[in-house]
Enzyme design. Structure first.
Site, short mmCIF file in Angstrom:
data_model
loop_
_atom_site.label_atom_id
_atom_site.label_comp_id
_atom_site.label_asym_id
_atom_site.label_seq_id
_atom_site.Cartn_x
_atom_site.Cartn_y
_atom_site.Cartn_z
N SER A 74 0.83 -1.20 0.00
CA SER A 74 0.00 0.00 0.00
C SER A 74 0.87 1.26 0.00
O SER A 74 1.88 1.33 0.69
CB SER A 74 -0.89 -0.01 1.24
OG SER A 74 -1.62 1.20 1.31
N ASN A 105 -4.83 -0.90 7.88
CA ASN A 105 -3.53 -0.30 8.18
C ASN A 105 -3.57 0.23 9.61
O ASN A 105 -3.93 1.38 9.85
CB ASN A 105 -3.23 0.82 7.17
CG ASN A 105 -1.90 1.50 7.44
OD1 ASN A 105 -1.18 1.12 8.36
ND2 ASN A 105 -1.56 2.49 6.64
N CYS A 108 0.55 2.49 10.55
CA CYS A 108 1.28 3.62 9.98
C CYS A 108 1.97 4.37 11.12
O CYS A 108 1.31 4.81 12.05
CB CYS A 108 0.35 4.56 9.22
SG CYS A 108 1.24 5.98 8.58
N ASN A 116 4.55 -3.07 8.16
CA ASN A 116 4.73 -1.66 7.81
C ASN A 116 6.20 -1.23 8.02
O ASN A 116 7.04 -2.06 8.35
CB ASN A 116 3.78 -0.80 8.65
CG ASN A 116 3.24 0.39 7.88
OD1 ASN A 116 4.02 1.12 7.27
ND2 ASN A 116 1.94 0.59 7.91
N GLY A 128 13.05 -0.32 2.49
CA GLY A 128 14.16 -0.65 1.60
C GLY A 128 14.89 -1.88 2.11
O GLY A 128 14.56 -2.44 3.17
N GLY A 188 8.83 -5.97 3.01
CA GLY A 188 9.96 -5.23 3.56
C GLY A 188 11.23 -5.50 2.76
O GLY A 188 11.79 -6.59 2.85
N GLY A 189 11.64 -4.54 1.96
CA GLY A 189 12.92 -4.63 1.27
C GLY A 189 12.98 -5.62 0.13
O GLY A 189 14.07 -6.08 -0.25
#
Lengths: 292, 311
Positions: free
Chosen positions: B21, B125, B128, B190, B215, B241-242
């Site tokens: 997202s 979500n 955040c 997240n 990243g 994630g990454g």
């Protein structure tokens, strides 16, 4: 050499809004992410380099004011993670070439600077909404400073093709740093150079020069890029004199496609302050709505 | 022909690759065939319009980025009127990411979306880090997570995914709470809360002070959390994630993820998800694997033999 005539042309839907003071619609090519080959990467003066790429496909259909998101190579300790947005200096669908004019100032441009002929880099584009032109205009004024002039050069070309007379007011530190004066002159533009070194680039003098040109030539439109001070002046002049006016904004960007929402600026549209993405709704905006 | 399909609860996806997202938008259609994606997960919406955080909203890190965008949202009405009609024309399921300031707000939005044709699932979500001060979010605690999921579950039959935060000190407890209240899957997860400082100005580099790190630098942490959640859950885990290559995605599948989300990589390489799907097939061919889903959770986690002998 491949011409890129096979690219699907799409009319930009944003330009059809009735509330847009749209005069002439450029055919906009959807962006692609392509690997372009370096043909030339040369210094044009002490500060700026010109990068010429072979970029057949969507890229060479870039319209004046549109930009690319460049995947700049790493150079030594400089490893840019984000791409770097850069406006098109020239795009030629016949030769399939795209050009950029850039100042070597940071991580991204250090890498660009190192590119050799024959190497490649990934370019995402053409991106954003470009300038609007009307074939009905008699005369227009371009005012630019620094690398902003690179963004305005393709607009001058488009004006020339449409038979619109052009005055290019170029502001710079000194005569040596005047960018693209010859390119503007070769397009039949009346070039006025205003310099810091002799004080002629002062805000007061710029305003005086602009008022004189507009009165003499009966200008229809004003365009600028690269300086907030000049943008504010042109916004004021275009409002006062009822002239069409646009500015190409610069802003930090990541994706260039409208996804990440990091390049949002505040604009004033019909009295309401709204956020717009410089990469997608811009980078060219009507002077009437800029608030910077 | 390699079978790349996976099941995420009741949803069968043609492949496990979908956008995270906030890293996906309609403009990507020029660069990606949306029908080649496992699912379409859109930017988080809230019921009301939100403008988002002050600039700068992103900063560059050596091998990744930090963001504090702050969920600018055109509101649920605009999403239902404009975005859903666009996305529902694709055959990949549309998953709507939602957020709200209150438990009740999550439920109201979930109820609202349930009746909208073309929506295949909701991603809550609750994680955040850029909405409340210093990264607070419902997903930080099991109890507040349970409240949100319970309230949403009561009003919607749509598949409900819950996006967790790595910033909680007890992610598996939070994951179990989501499962117990009826979540169909969890997304792990997240961004990781960080603080980057401009030493010239002595100020935070982001307008919202702290921000979420993403990243490749966060991948090992997120793979570990994916593994730990998959160990304790019955519902599927979606890893995130990454991920920028198929190799990254495969780590998550081995760790127990049934699917993966690709985020930051798309900002740099807009065609990354396509490439990942292609490379997943290539990996399966090279390994003689007929069904990619057979890799899910197949990590050999038997303990290595002790090193040496104490003399």
């Amino acid at each position: 050499m491949n011409a890129c005539s096979d690219v699907k042309q799409e009319v930009n839907p944003h330009m059809n809004d009735s509330n847009t003071r749209c005069c002439q619609v450029f055919a906009v090519s959807p962006p692609d992410d392509t690997r372009a080959a370096v043909l030339v990467n040369e210094w044009v003066n002490d500060e700026y380099k010109r990068l010429v790429l072979q970029a057949d496909g969507a890229a060479c259909h870039s319209q004046p004011g549109q930009f690319f998101n460049l995947l700049c190579p790493a150079e030594g300790e400089h490893k840019p993670f984000f791409r770097r947005p850069m406006s098109t200096y020239k795009a030629d669908p016949v030769s399939g070439q795209v050009e950029f004019l850039y100042k070597v100032t940071g991580k991204g441009t250090y890498g660009l600077e190192s590119l050799l002929e024959g190497q490649t880099l990934e370019i995402l584009g053409p991106l954003g909404q470009g300038f609007t032109l009307s074939g009905d205009w008699q005369h227009m004024v371009i005012v630019g400073r620094g690398v902003g002039l690179a963004t305005l050069a393709p607009l001058a070309e488009a004006a020339h093709e449409r038979g619109i007379k052009l005055t290019a007011v170029l502001s710079a530190r000194n005569a040596k740093n005047l960018l693209s004066a010859q390119r503007f002159e070769s397009l039949g533009a009346d070039v006025i150079a205003l310099l810091d070194e002799d004080g002629s680039s002062s805000p007061e003098n710029l305003e005086r020069v602009l008022r004189e040109v507009i009165a003499r030539e009966g200008s229809n439109a004003l365009f600028t890029c690269g300086s907030k001070r000049i943008t504010r002046l042109l916004k004021q002049l275009s409002a006062e004199l009822g002239l069409f006016g646009q500015v190409a904004l610069e802003q930090q960007m990541v994706c260039g496609l409208g996804m990440c929402q990091c390049c949002v600026e505040v604009f004033e549209v019909e009295g309401v302050r709204v956020g717009k993405r410089v990469c997608l709704e811009g980078p060219v905006f009507d002077l009437a709505e800029v608030t910077q | 022909m390699i079978d790349l399909s996976v099941n995420v609860g009741r949803l069968r996806l043609k492949n496990p690759v979908m956008p995270a997202s906030g890293t996906f938008a309609e403009e990507l259609t020029h660069l990606l065939d949306f029908n080649q994606l496992g699912a379409l997960v859109t930017k988080t919406i809230t019921s009301e319009m939100r403008t988002g955080n002050p600039m700068p909203r992103v900063c560059e890190l050596p091998d990744g980025m930090m963001n504090a965008i702050g969920i600018p949202s055109k509101g649920a009405d605009a999403y239902i009127d404009k975005s859903v009609p666009f996305y529902r024309d694709f055959d990949s399921p549309l998953i709507v990411s939602v957020s709200a300031p209150t438990v009740q707000g999550f439920a109201v939005l979930a109820a609202r979306l349930s009746g909208v044709p073309g929506i295949s699932g909701i991603e809550a979500n609750i994680s955040c880090p850029n909405i409340e001060a210093h990264g607070q979010s419902f997903g930080m605690e099991a109890q507040s997570t349970a409240q949100v999921v319970k309230a949403m579950r009561a009003v919607t039959d749509l598949p409900l995914w819950v996006k967790l935060t790595p910033n909680s000190g007890h992610v598996t407890d939070v994951a179990i709470a989501a499962q117990e209240e009826g979540a169909d899957a969890v997304v792990v997860g997240n961004t990781l809360l960080g603080l980057a400082i401009d030493i010239e100005r002595g100020r935070a580099r982001l307008g919202n002070f702290m921000g979420g790190i993403s990243g490749s630098m966060i991948k090992p942490l997120m793979v570990r959390l994916t593994y730990q959640c998959a160990q304790v859950l019955k519902i599927p885990v979606i890893g995130c994630g990454g991920i920028s290559t198929a190799d990254d995605a495969l780590e998550y599948l081995f760790a127990g993820a049934s699917a993966v989300q690709v985020g930051t990589a798309t900002f740099i390489h807009p065609k990354a998800m396509h490439l990942i799907v292609d490379e997943l097939s290539a990996f399966c061919r090279r390994k003689g694997i007929a069904r990619l889903s057979s890799i899910i959770g197949s990590l050999d986690d038997s303990l290595a033999a002790p090193f040496g002998v104490q003399s």
